[in-house]
Design an enzyme around this catalytic site. Structure first.
Site, mmCIF file in Angstrom:
data_model
loop_
_atom_site.group_PDB
_atom_site.id
_atom_site.type_symbol
_atom_site.label_atom_id
_atom_site.label_comp_id
_atom_site.label_asym_id
_atom_site.label_seq_id
_atom_site.Cartn_x
_atom_site.Cartn_y
_atom_site.Cartn_z
ATOM 1 C CG ASP A 119 -1.949 -1.088 1.213
ATOM 2 O OD1 ASP A 119 -2.482 -1.378 0.129
ATOM 3 O OD2 ASP A 119 -2.241 -1.652 2.276
ATOM 4 C CG ASP A 141 -6.704 -1.277 -1.259
ATOM 5 O OD1 ASP A 141 -6.961 -2.488 -1.381
ATOM 6 O OD2 ASP A 141 -5.747 -0.841 -0.578
#
Length: 166
Positions: A111, A137
């Site tokens: 991430d 995401d």
């Protein structure tokens, strides 16, 4: 469906490229402003889901994500939904497969986006930052929002009683 497969492949390629770039160029938890006080880049590895839920279940989550992503693609191929529903499902499948690739390849998901505004909100509510996220995401969340919108604005079939009264 060919355009959808191109979009699917392009978004996965971009997601994977950005993850590779992030690993090579960012430091864990060191914020690098992208848009001052709006969006920053950093490096975080996630072995679970959002907010660290199911931490350590990376392989199980990766397999589930892969099954969901492929299942959605099969559904799109066979049932051929149209419009907003179609594109929302393409985005959800893309995000699921993008994070599944990380889980299977690395044993964790990479991430890199930190949202200052979303963190301000979650700090007020939960006293913690909003989860750091990635392109996959964004695809899942955007696809889910579009799917909800598609279901809210879909034309409802007239009931059989109304049709027989006409």
């Amino acid at each position: 469906m060919p355009v959808a497969l191109i979009v699917f492949a392009a978004l996965i390629a971009f997601d994977q490229w950005l993850k590779l770039w992030s690993v090579a160029n960012l430091q864990p938890y060191v914020l690098k402003p992208l848009i001052e006080n709006v969006l920053s880049l950093t490096l975080v590895y996630n072995t679970g889901a959002a907010w660290g839920m199911l931490g350590g279940a990376t392989i199980i989550l990766a397999i589930l994500r892969l099954v969901v992503g492929i299942g959605i693609l099969i559904y799109l191929w066979k049932d051929k939904p149209r419009g907003l529903t179609f594109w929302s499902l393409v985005l959800i499948a893309t995000g699921a497969v993008g994070n599944a690739i990380d889980g299977l390849r690395l044993g964790k998901v990479v991430d890199m986006f930190y949202s200052h505004q979303l963190s301000w909100v979650t700090q007020k509510i939960h006293q913690q930052d909003f989860p750091i996220f990635n392109i996959a995401d964004i695809c899942v969340v955007s696809g889910t929002i579009l799917l909800i919108a598609a279901s809210l604005f879909a034309k409802k079939p007239e009931s059989k009683q109304k049709a027989s009264e006409a």
